[in-house]
Scaffold this motif. Structure first.
Motif, mmCIF file in Angstrom:
data_model
loop_
_atom_site.group_PDB
_atom_site.id
_atom_site.type_symbol
_atom_site.label_atom_id
_atom_site.label_comp_id
_atom_site.label_asym_id
_atom_site.label_seq_id
_atom_site.Cartn_x
_atom_site.Cartn_y
_atom_site.Cartn_z
ATOM 1 N N TRP A 1 22.808 10.307 -65.613
ATOM 2 C CA TRP A 1 23.196 11.070 -64.431
ATOM 3 C C TRP A 1 23.253 10.141 -63.216
ATOM 4 O O TRP A 1 22.422 9.257 -63.068
ATOM 5 C CB TRP A 1 22.114 12.133 -64.236
ATOM 6 N N ASP A 2 24.226 10.342 -62.353
ATOM 7 C CA ASP A 2 24.271 9.598 -61.089
ATOM 8 C C ASP A 2 24.282 10.606 -59.951
ATOM 9 O O ASP A 2 25.123 11.525 -59.961
ATOM 10 C CB ASP A 2 25.558 8.757 -60.997
ATOM 11 N N GLY A 3 23.419 10.434 -58.997
ATOM 12 C CA GLY A 3 23.433 11.398 -57.900
ATOM 13 C C GLY A 3 22.449 11.067 -56.800
ATOM 14 O O GLY A 3 21.716 10.085 -56.871
ATOM 15 N N GLN A 4 22.458 11.905 -55.791
ATOM 16 C CA GLN A 4 21.550 11.780 -54.657
ATOM 17 C C GLN A 4 21.106 13.166 -54.242
ATOM 18 O O GLN A 4 21.882 14.119 -54.319
ATOM 19 C CB GLN A 4 22.250 11.129 -53.466
ATOM 20 N N ALA A 5 19.852 13.263 -53.818
ATOM 21 C CA ALA A 5 19.334 14.544 -53.321
ATOM 22 C C ALA A 5 18.907 14.370 -51.872
ATOM 23 O O ALA A 5 18.704 13.244 -51.402
ATOM 24 C CB ALA A 5 18.156 14.988 -54.170
ATOM 25 N N ARG B 1 12.363 12.667 -46.212
ATOM 26 C CA ARG B 1 11.873 11.748 -45.192
ATOM 27 C C ARG B 1 12.697 11.830 -43.907
ATOM 28 O O ARG B 1 12.179 11.617 -42.815
ATOM 29 C CB ARG B 1 11.959 10.342 -45.753
ATOM 30 N N ARG C 1 13.588 9.850 -60.853
ATOM 31 C CA ARG C 1 14.973 9.419 -60.711
ATOM 32 C C ARG C 1 15.296 8.150 -61.491
ATOM 33 O O ARG C 1 16.455 7.756 -61.558
ATOM 34 C CB ARG C 1 15.277 9.237 -59.223
ATOM 35 N N HIS C 2 14.268 7.516 -62.061
ATOM 36 C CA HIS C 2 14.541 6.316 -62.858
ATOM 37 C C HIS C 2 15.038 6.717 -64.232
ATOM 38 O O HIS C 2 14.405 7.506 -64.920
ATOM 39 C CB HIS C 2 13.288 5.441 -62.928
ATOM 40 N N ARG C 3 16.192 6.131 -64.601
ATOM 41 C CA ARG C 3 16.870 6.624 -65.800
ATOM 42 C C ARG C 3 16.713 5.733 -67.005
ATOM 43 O O ARG C 3 16.914 6.170 -68.127
ATOM 44 C CB ARG C 3 18.357 6.821 -65.480
ATOM 45 N N ARG C 4 16.329 4.462 -66.790
ATOM 46 C CA ARG C 4 16.204 3.590 -67.964
ATOM 47 C C ARG C 4 14.821 3.713 -68.583
ATOM 48 O O ARG C 4 14.099 2.723 -68.761
ATOM 49 C CB ARG C 4 16.439 2.144 -67.567
ATOM 50 N N GLU D 1 12.210 -2.477 -67.327
ATOM 51 C CA GLU D 1 12.142 -1.306 -66.429
ATOM 52 C C GLU D 1 10.796 -1.262 -65.688
ATOM 53 O O GLU D 1 10.741 -0.846 -64.540
ATOM 54 C CB GLU D 1 12.408 -0.013 -67.206
ATOM 55 N N TYR E 1 11.334 -3.527 -62.916
ATOM 56 C CA TYR E 1 12.240 -2.950 -61.924
ATOM 57 C C TYR E 1 11.509 -1.909 -61.057
ATOM 58 O O TYR E 1 11.556 -1.947 -59.828
ATOM 59 C CB TYR E 1 13.437 -2.307 -62.643
ATOM 60 N N LEU F 1 10.485 -2.456 -57.146
ATOM 61 C CA LEU F 1 11.217 -1.620 -56.177
ATOM 62 C C LEU F 1 10.288 -0.617 -55.484
ATOM 63 O O LEU F 1 10.309 -0.462 -54.260
ATOM 64 C CB LEU F 1 12.342 -0.857 -56.899
ATOM 65 N N ARG F 2 9.487 0.067 -56.297
ATOM 66 C CA ARG F 2 8.716 1.187 -55.760
ATOM 67 C C ARG F 2 7.415 0.793 -55.076
ATOM 68 O O ARG F 2 6.761 1.645 -54.483
ATOM 69 C CB ARG F 2 8.439 2.194 -56.881
ATOM 70 N N LYS G 1 8.883 -0.236 -47.868
ATOM 71 C CA LYS G 1 9.733 0.857 -47.377
ATOM 72 C C LYS G 1 9.456 2.165 -48.123
ATOM 73 O O LYS G 1 9.951 3.224 -47.748
ATOM 74 C CB LYS G 1 11.208 0.500 -47.557
ATOM 75 N N TYR H 1 3.949 6.838 -54.323
ATOM 76 C CA TYR H 1 4.484 6.126 -55.491
ATOM 77 C C TYR H 1 4.284 4.612 -55.385
ATOM 78 O O TYR H 1 4.272 3.929 -56.396
ATOM 79 C CB TYR H 1 5.930 6.509 -55.797
#
Ligand SMILES: Cc1cc2nc3c(=O)[nH]c(=O)nc-3n(C[C@H](O)[C@H](O)[C@H](O)COP(=O)(O)OP(=O)(O)OC[C@H]3O[C@@H](n4cnc5c(N)ncnc54)[C@H](O)[C@@H]3O)c2cc1C
Length: 468
Positions: free
Chosen positions: A78-82, A86, A345-348, A416, A419, A423-424, A428, A433
């Motif tokens: 899935w690709d998307g944004q919610a 924040r 949201r992490h898909r791998r 992963e 990654y 990232l998390r 920022k 998390y």
């Protein structure tokens, strides 16, 4: 290729792979031939599912609950944004009332929802005031940037009082194949709202798009797909069967569920044991390690029984369920729902979850400083818990605040972990998390110190509150 209806693009590219024509010639062909007929024979009759990967569809789910959004997003392809918690103020948007409630229940829910939103607003105001007092604007930072950054920080704290019933918007782009699976999964949900939005999506893709970039691409989005979107009951039936099996066969649990946020890494040595433990994970409240250790010493007959129960409701074209998928590293994580919404949201990776409930307590991070901030939050959580217990399941889950803990399983490979952890854990990110991402590295270091060394994760104590 210019944008075109998804089914036309799937037809053109599928035909392209099966003929000597150039893509220009294939497109000319598609303009004058019926794509529905082609898809019906190749996609549906012969099961060439990869054809449906060639047409992509954009859908926006507006005003759905956060609970429904979480289910919408539960797709690895899935690709998307919610909508961001924040940068947007959720206090003025009201909330979704689950249709399962009768009038009295709905009223109790609405009262509890209004109380949580009032706490959200108060927490935001109090935290913003505290931050402006303790972090003066640096010289050279524009006042509006300073205010925006600190407001975002304050929303990071206030969001613990948001709950699954608040509305959100999700924009997604998926292949027809993923969309079809998604709709079939949503239509089999235990929640009425989710079944309803699954049905709405099926109707929407059969029609002309509501939002047009250009009149020339205004035909029905994916009319053929819309015929094959019956509810897919396999996952729900298997879950019910496994739940009953677990109740009747698992020994009493020696482990008291812990309420502290935690990350525990297990490296499964045997795939069969991992699959059995994973199948039982989602239908119990037990830690993965406990289930894994039980399955490792259980008889082969008992392990096979669990697998047979899971497969009993599998129809001819059903894929194996998610717990059959593996990963070299399994992280069993107790975290607040807000953090899960982000890491989900992490898909791998393969993600499983246990039932949402208030049973594991709620997060109380240091950002809830002693005094009115902590008191406002604790009072709001205690009141929400009282009301939650007064409402029928499963719809009561709409009232679960993002601060409530849940138990989630993430299976993945080293790449992963690297990654996500890098990232998390960055400055920022949200502190909830960030802490988990850091602990993932620490857990890995216990078993694979040389690999953990390669992860450039940022420790939680390195912070820059004015950076977004
Ligand atoms: C600071 C911060 C703020 C954020 N704010 C928002 C927000 O406001 N709203 C929001 O919706 N999300 C937000 N996110 C989440 C973000 O949009 C991503 O969904 C999330 O970080 C997962 O990252 P990913 O897709 O790169 O990684 P994963 O899904 O873990 O994938 C790992 C890698 O695999 C590859 N990959 C996986 N799937 C695909 C695919 N389908 N296509 C191509 N490559 C793929 C890519 O190389 C990707 O980098 C935020 C994230 C961060 C860190």
């Amino acid at each position: 290729m210019s944008p075109m209806p998804a089914e036309k693009s799937a037809y053109a590219l599928a035909r392209y792979s099966r003929s000597a024509d150039s893509i220009r010639e294939s497109l000319e062909w598609v303009k004058t031939h019926d794509s529905a007929k082609f898809l019906e024979s190749f996609y549906f009759q012969y099961g060439h599912a990869s054809i449906a990967d060639l047409g992509h569809v954009g859908i926006c789910w507006e005003g759905i609950s956060e609970l429904a959004a979480t289910e919408v997003e539960d797709e690895p392809l899935w690709d998307g944004q919610a909508k961001s918690t924040r940068y947007q103020d959720f206090a003025k948007l009201g909330f979704v009332t689950p249709p399962e409630f009768d009038e009295a229940e709905a009223e109790r829910y609405r009262q509890a929802g209004r109380a949580l939103l009032a706490a959200y607003e108060r927490l935001h105001a109090l935290k913003f005031e505290e931050l402006t007092g303790s972090l003066p604007r640096p010289e050279g930072m524009k006042p509006d940037a300073y205010e925006r950054n600190l407001k975002a920080r304050a929303f990071d704290v206030a969001r613990y009082a948001l709950f699954f019933g608040i509305p959100t918007n999700v924009g997604q782009v998926t292949s027809i194949r993923t969309l079809e699976k998604q709709i079939r999964r949503l239509k089999a949900s235990e929640f009425a709202e989710i079944r309803e939005v699954g049905g709405e999506a099926a109707t929407a893709v059969a029609e002309a798009p509501a939002c047009l970039w250009h009149e020339s691409v205004g035909g029905p989005v994916a009319p053929t797909l819309a015929k094959y979107v019956d509810p897919d009951p396999h996952a729900a039936t298997a879950s019910k069967d496994l739940r009953q099996w677990a109740r009747e066969n698992l020994p009493a649990s020696p482990v008291v569920p812990y309420a502290e946020a935690s990350v525990e890494l297990v490296r499964p040595a045997a795939a069969m044991v991992d699959i059995v433990a994973s199948l039982l994970y989602g239908v119990t409240a037990r830690p993965y390690r406990e289930l894994y250790e039980w399955a490792a010493v259980a008889s082969a007959a008992l392990r096979n029984e669990v697998i047979d129960v899971a497969l009993r409701s599998r129809a001819r074209y059903d894929e194996l369920l998610k717990p059959f998928r593996g990963g070299q590293y399994v992280f069993d994580i107790v975290m607040d729902i807000g953090a899960y919404r982000d890491l989900h949201r992490h898909r791998r990776c393969v993600q499983l979850r246990q039932d949402y409930s208030f049973e594991l307590g709620y997060a109380l991070p240091a950002a809830f400083t002693q005094g009115p901030i902590r008191e406002t939050y604790q009072a709001a959580m205690a009141a929400a818990l009282r009301q939650y217990r007064n409402l029928p399941q499963p719809a009561a889950q709409y009232l679960l605040p993002f601060g409530a803990h849940g138990r989630f399983l993430f299976k993945m490979d080293f790449a992963e972990i690297e990654y996500i952890s890098k990232l998390r854990s960055g400055v920022k990110g949200h502190f909830s998390y960030r802490d988990i991402a850091w602990k993932m590295k620490l857990e890995l270091a216990k078993v694979e110190p040389d690999l953990a060394r390669l992860i450039a994760a940022t420790p939680p104590w390195e912070d820059d509150p004015l950076t977004r």
